[in-house]
Design a protein around this motif. Structure first.
Motif, PDB file in Angstrom:
ATOM      1  N   LYS A  38      -0.031   4.834  -5.905  1.00 40.42           N
ATOM      2  CA  LYS A  38       0.988   3.951  -5.326  1.00 40.42           C
ATOM      3  C   LYS A  38       1.368   2.861  -6.321  1.00 40.42           C
ATOM      4  O   LYS A  38       0.504   2.259  -6.941  1.00 40.42           O
ATOM      5  N   GLU A  39       2.656   2.601  -6.458  1.00 40.02           N
ATOM      6  CA  GLU A  39       3.177   1.581  -7.364  1.00 40.02           C
ATOM      7  C   GLU A  39       2.776   0.193  -6.866  1.00 40.02           C
ATOM      8  O   GLU A  39       3.026  -0.159  -5.716  1.00 40.02           O
ATOM      9  N   ASP A  57       0.829  -1.198   0.000  1.00 36.16           N
ATOM     10  CA  ASP A  57       0.000   0.000   0.000  1.00 36.16           C
ATOM     11  C   ASP A  57       0.875   1.264   0.000  1.00 36.16           C
ATOM     12  O   ASP A  57       0.609   2.228   0.714  1.00 36.16           O
ATOM     13  N   GLY A  58       1.954   1.203  -0.802  1.00 39.84           N
ATOM     14  CA  GLY A  58       2.838   2.359  -0.957  1.00 39.84           C
ATOM     15  C   GLY A  58       3.810   2.585   0.181  1.00 39.84           C
ATOM     16  O   GLY A  58       4.505   3.596   0.210  1.00 39.84           O
ATOM     17  N   LYS A  59       3.843   1.652   1.157  1.00 41.28           N
ATOM     18  CA  LYS A  59       4.742   1.843   2.308  1.00 41.28           C
ATOM     19  C   LYS A  59       5.634   0.621   2.477  1.00 41.28           C
ATOM     20  O   LYS A  59       5.171  -0.508   2.415  1.00 41.28           O
ATOM     21  N   LYS A  73      -3.183  12.787  -7.226  1.00 46.21           N
ATOM     22  CA  LYS A  73      -2.518  11.603  -7.784  1.00 46.21           C
ATOM     23  C   LYS A  73      -2.690  11.544  -9.290  1.00 46.21           C
ATOM     24  O   LYS A  73      -3.778  11.768  -9.798  1.00 46.21           O
TER      25      LYS A  73
END
Lengths: 94, 94, 94, 94, 94, 94, 94
Positions: free
Chosen positions: E52-53, D50-52, F52
């Motif tokens: 987000k990737e 989740d992007g983290k 985004k």
């Protein structure tokens, strides 16, 4: 005594709703819808709020329209104020 | 014993609500609305809170207005305190 | 057996609530409000939690006030603990 | 057959709850509270979730305490497992 | 006709639940719990999803366990599929 | 008259549901489940949406499957359209 | 008097709904569904809103379709307006 708002908050003062309709009938309080229009009394400094930069765009004396469900009502020296975040102010009335 | 707030938290102490109305009638507890005004007792260090930089703008001794629905009530040595996040403080009263 | 908390978690142990009021009346369990005060038993390493850097500011032995509605109750070897995130700790009591 | 968890997920296996109390009474299923303690069976690779960025801090064989309300129960080859995110693991028991 | 999932979505096909229990009793539909196991039919391209990737880690043919409450059921040419986000896939079964 | 969607929005047009079942029974409206399949009529420009970057991956003429609970129904010149965000489109049907 | 919207807000004015159906029957208010179509009256400056850059893509005079459940109704000089965020505008009608 005066209120100095923090961060992106704005102190508003609502004008007293008219007690009579145009035809002169005195309204009871339940039929008096609160006006969403108010005067800006004090403006917070803005700056970084919740990690985001906020620039204040309203100033004391502005007449504004604010979101019906926003804000905290506060009583000080028998005067009622509403403290809102600037993002709850929808438009300036000119 | 004293409370040392963490992060962006602020310890508040509410002044006792007046037990009598102006006309001298003693109020029962249900008709006594809690005052939203309180004195700042202690201030956390601020810093990075939830990934965002928070600068503390209130100091012990300030009289503040805080959000009605915010805060944790805490009892210590028979004194009641309210611990709020600084973002729940709306304005300083001067 | 001991609990080693992960990330920004803190293991707390509540002191037993006093079974008697000052006047000596024994309280039944429903009138005994859970104390919000607890001792820090173990502290997680902190670090990047949910994408945000967390520095741990409490240490074992600290007496702390924590949020009434936070935490997971855990039983280990007949002892009860509460595991909270550090952000649910409001203040240190000194 | 085995479960290979994705991302920040962890496969847990709960130990069978004791069927008897210390005094030897056999418990019916409703009075048996599910244990929150479980053994780590398999650990996902972590990485960007989740992007983290998530680093995995538990390993197979660890006994862990996990959040009561977290996880998905899964049945495979008549064995029951619980799949949780690592952030739902509160502490390691040593 | 075939389904080409967008972004981080994955098309799954559940295997038909067994109509009989081991002892040979035919189950009515209400007692048949939906299996959470399914085969991956098609995988979206991943890439930047909601800022987000996302890298896709499953491939067609994988048997996977997915979250009970996730996904959209879709009917195409009288075949039923479930479209989930990859983050709703808990584990690969090998 | 035509609809020009803003940002990451997509205008869809559902094909009329078949009025008869295979065996020829005419269905009343309550038993007719809305098809989740629709044709793309117009596609917004994408770009930065809610901070985004969004790249549009569908084009007019595509047959798509979209999320059952998404979208705004709009009537224009007696034609009904559904306006969804691209993220509510699950898959392209080829 | 005029409304000057702040940030990413847009002032809309709905055209009066037709009082009669095509066959000439006068509708009571409950059967008159509010039109979702409105004219853009004034457009805020955009800029950084809630930490995200917003570019305004509508202009006064545009006929737009907006989300049914969005917006604040405002009365000024006996005229009714709706103030929405630009993100609640779904499409421009041309």
């Amino acid at each position: 005594m005066k209120l100095i708002p923090l961060a992106d908050r704005v102190v508003l003062k609502q004008s007293t709703p008219e007690e009579k309709t145009k035809s002169g009938i005195i309204l009871t309080s339940t039929s008096q819808e609160k006006p969403q229009q108010a005067e800006v009394i004090a403006v917070g400094p803005g700056g970084v709020v919740d990690g985001k930069e906020v620039v204040m765009n309203v100033k004391p004396g502005d007449m504004v329209i604010f979101s019906k469900y926003a804000g905290n009502e506060v009583k000080l020296d028998d005067e009622e104020y509403i403290i809102v975040k600037q993002s709850d102010i929808l438009a300036i009335v000119e």
